[in-house]
Scaffold this motif. Structure first.
Motif, PDB file in Angstrom:
ATOM      1  N   UNK A  74       0.826  -1.207   0.000  1.00  0.00           N
ATOM      2  CA  UNK A  74       0.000   0.000   0.000  1.00  0.00           C
ATOM      3  C   UNK A  74       0.860   1.258   0.000  1.00  0.00           C
ATOM      4  N   UNK A  75       1.933   1.253   0.789  1.00  0.00           N
ATOM      5  CA  UNK A  75       2.830   2.404   0.821  1.00  0.00           C
ATOM      6  C   UNK A  75       3.510   2.614  -0.529  1.00  0.00           C
ATOM      7  N   UNK A  76       3.982   1.529  -1.119  1.00  0.00           N
ATOM      8  CA  UNK A  76       4.668   1.635  -2.408  1.00  0.00           C
ATOM      9  C   UNK A  76       3.709   2.165  -3.470  1.00  0.00           C
ATOM     10  N   UNK A  77       2.519   1.635  -3.507  1.00  0.00           N
ATOM     11  CA  UNK A  77       1.528   2.064  -4.486  1.00  0.00           C
ATOM     12  C   UNK A  77       1.186   3.540  -4.328  1.00  0.00           C
ATOM     13  N   UNK A  78       1.051   3.989  -3.086  1.00  0.00           N
ATOM     14  CA  UNK A  78       0.680   5.389  -2.848  1.00  0.00           C
ATOM     15  C   UNK A  78       1.816   6.329  -3.257  1.00  0.00           C
ATOM     16  N   UNK A  79       3.060   5.955  -2.967  1.00  0.00           N
ATOM     17  CA  UNK A  79       4.200   6.811  -3.295  1.00  0.00           C
ATOM     18  C   UNK A  79       4.458   6.828  -4.804  1.00  0.00           C
ATOM     19  N   UNK A  80       4.262   5.720  -5.468  1.00  0.00           N
ATOM     20  CA  UNK A  80       4.522   5.651  -6.905  1.00  0.00           C
ATOM     21  C   UNK A  80       3.466   6.395  -7.729  1.00  0.00           C
ATOM     22  N   UNK A  81       2.318   6.674  -7.147  1.00  0.00           N
ATOM     23  CA  UNK A  81       1.310   7.396  -7.931  1.00  0.00           C
ATOM     24  C   UNK A  81       0.016   7.715  -7.222  1.00  0.00           C
ATOM     25  N   UNK A  82      -0.388   6.863  -6.300  1.00  0.00           N
ATOM     26  CA  UNK A  82      -1.689   7.047  -5.659  1.00  0.00           C
ATOM     27  C   UNK A  82      -1.839   8.369  -4.928  1.00  0.00           C
ATOM     28  N   UNK A  83      -0.767   8.807  -4.266  1.00  0.00           N
ATOM     29  CA  UNK A  83      -0.852  10.065  -3.527  1.00  0.00           C
ATOM     30  C   UNK A  83      -0.972  11.262  -4.469  1.00  0.00           C
ATOM     31  N   UNK A  84      -0.205  11.263  -5.568  1.00  0.00           N
ATOM     32  CA  UNK A  84      -0.336  12.358  -6.534  1.00  0.00           C
ATOM     33  C   UNK A  84      -1.734  12.372  -7.137  1.00  0.00           C
ATOM     34  N   UNK A  85      -2.284  11.200  -7.422  1.00  0.00           N
ATOM     35  CA  UNK A  85      -3.634  11.139  -7.987  1.00  0.00           C
ATOM     36  C   UNK A  85      -4.634  11.819  -7.052  1.00  0.00           C
ATOM     37  N   UNK A  86      -4.581  11.461  -5.787  1.00  0.00           N
ATOM     38  CA  UNK A  86      -5.495  12.075  -4.806  1.00  0.00           C
ATOM     39  C   UNK A  86      -5.280  13.585  -4.728  1.00  0.00           C
ATOM     40  N   UNK A  87      -4.016  14.006  -4.727  1.00  0.00           N
ATOM     41  CA  UNK A  87      -3.688  15.424  -4.647  1.00  0.00           C
ATOM     42  C   UNK A  87      -4.221  16.165  -5.871  1.00  0.00           C
ATOM     43  N   UNK A  88      -4.018  15.599  -7.054  1.00  0.00           N
ATOM     44  CA  UNK A  88      -4.545  16.206  -8.281  1.00  0.00           C
ATOM     45  C   UNK A  88      -6.066  16.339  -8.189  1.00  0.00           C
ATOM     46  N   UNK A  89      -6.712  15.270  -7.747  1.00  0.00           N
ATOM     47  CA  UNK A  89      -8.170  15.234  -7.693  1.00  0.00           C
ATOM     48  C   UNK A  89      -8.730  16.307  -6.764  1.00  0.00           C
ATOM     49  N   UNK A  90      -8.029  16.574  -5.700  1.00  0.00           N
ATOM     50  CA  UNK A  90      -8.523  17.520  -4.704  1.00  0.00           C
ATOM     51  C   UNK A  90      -8.143  18.972  -4.984  1.00  0.00           C
ATOM     52  N   UNK A  91      -7.145  19.203  -5.866  1.00  0.00           N
ATOM     53  CA  UNK A  91      -6.579  20.531  -5.936  1.00  0.00           C
ATOM     54  C   UNK A  91      -6.522  21.181  -7.314  1.00  0.00           C
ATOM     55  N   UNK A  92      -6.937  20.486  -8.361  1.00  0.00           N
ATOM     56  CA  UNK A  92      -6.850  21.059  -9.692  1.00  0.00           C
ATOM     57  C   UNK A  92      -8.080  21.858 -10.104  1.00  0.00           C
ATOM     58  N   UNK A  93      -9.178  21.696  -9.399  1.00  0.00           N
ATOM     59  CA  UNK A  93     -10.407  22.400  -9.750  1.00  0.00           C
ATOM     60  C   UNK A  93     -10.628  23.621  -8.907  1.00  0.00           C
ATOM     61  N   UNK A  94     -11.606  24.464  -9.270  1.00  0.00           N
ATOM     62  CA  UNK A  94     -11.927  25.647  -8.471  1.00  0.00           C
ATOM     63  C   UNK A  94     -12.300  25.246  -7.045  1.00  0.00           C
TER      64      UNK A  94
END
Length: 325
Positions: A302-322
């Motif tokens: 789970x840690x490896x998956x989140x660091x390799x991409x999952x965390x950026x995905x969540x960050x993008x999802x929460x922060x790219x829109x108005x």
């Protein structure tokens, strides 16, 4: 899922194919260092042509959901960012226009003092400026992420505290592991992560312990210890890969138009160009080495998956829109 938090390669179909071979689902691409607004628009135009010429390999990314489309269609979603606020010139109204064009990250400084904040190469760090406070508010409103990768300590801490949305250090490493001027001290990383932000680990040799001779084990052990300290959910990869760039580009990055003298930045007169990459990460086909290295130092799936991409995905999802009320 594999997401790279920053690259500045000399783009070509060859590199786009390597992205696919390396299973890179999304990438944050620098399209401005010192360019003004009009010059930056021309860089957007250049990328539009790439999307037309290589539609089977890459697609423009605006939202995290575009990463899902890219994965379903075997492509890499490309998100745009600036390593300097020069594209907004001295006009806060350009923040929204650039976001509408597709920008999703903007650094408040690139090494030097800017109209917004202090860069990490300045002797005195005066923090976020009056204009900087207003621009951060506007970036928060439209969904343009505050990136402090090349900013000084006080400015970064203040940005993390002033911003109503999480900020990012897209490409750097802990200073205590490798004391490069551009790497980040504990108080800086803590301020960013405690406010929900992200740190992307860089493989650019000047940011690594032992530089080009850094071992994969050392790099991955550093990531594991950083996860222990700040939480794995705040960490990702931001390689800062500058593949196939001529040395004239590193001079543009460091010098721009602000000086007539040569600034060697993290290099030196005897080693002015791009340093050799470590053997375990020469191009985008090597992302699997990092993933394997993280497992080998004891990180769970789970840690490896989140660091390799999952965390950026969540960050993008929460922060790219108005920002929602």
């Amino acid at each position: 899922m594999r997401i790279d938090g920053l690259q500045y390669a000399n783009w070509s179909e060859k590199i786009f194919r390597q992205l696919r071979e390396g299973g890179v689902d999304a990438i944050h691409v620098t399209i401005s260092y010192h360019e003004n607004f009009r010059e930056t628009v021309l860089n957007f135009e250049k990328w539009n042509r790439w999307f037309e010429q290589c539609p089977d390999l890459i697609m423009k990314g605006r939202w995290a959901s575009d990463i899902d489309i890219a994965r379903e269609t075997g492509r890499t979603a490309v998100f745009f960012g600036f390593q300097n606020p020069s594209p907004i010139e001295d006009d806060i109204g350009l923040v929204e226009i650039l976001h509408d064009l597709g920008a999703r990250f903007m650094q408040l400084t690139y090494n030097n003092q800017s109209l917004l904040a202090t860069g990490c190469y300045e002797a005195e760090d005066t923090g976020i400026t009056r204009m900087g406070k207003q621009v951060i508010k506007e970036m928060n409103r439209v969904g343009l992420v505050v990136d402090m990768s090349h900013s000084a300590d006080r400015s970064t801490i203040e940005a993390a505290e002033l911003s109503e949305r999480p900020i990012a250090i897209t490409h750097a490493n802990p200073h205590e592991w490798s004391p490069a001027l551009r790497n980040k001290r504990d108080a800086v990383i803590r301020a960013v992560t405690e406010n929900g932000g992200m740190l992307g680990f860089s493989v650019y040799p000047h940011h690594l312990r032992d530089k080009s001779d850094c071992t994969l084990e050392s790099f991955c052990e550093m990531i594991a210890r950083t996860a222990d300290k700040y939480g794995a959910q705040h960490l990702g990869i931001g390689t800062d890969l500058c593949q196939d760039q001529p040395d004239s580009i590193v001079e543009w990055m460091r010098v721009g138009r602000w000086t007539k003298e040569i600034d060697y930045g993290e290099g030196s007169a005897s080693n002015p160009g791009f340093p050799p990459m470590p053997s375990w990460f020469e191009d985008n086909r090597d992302f699997g080495n990092i993933e394997t290295g993280l497992r080998n130092v004891g990180m769970n799936a789970e840690e490896v998956s989140s660091i390799m991409g999952g965390n950026w995905y969540r960050f993008f999802d929460q922060n790219f829109g108005p920002r929602t009320a």
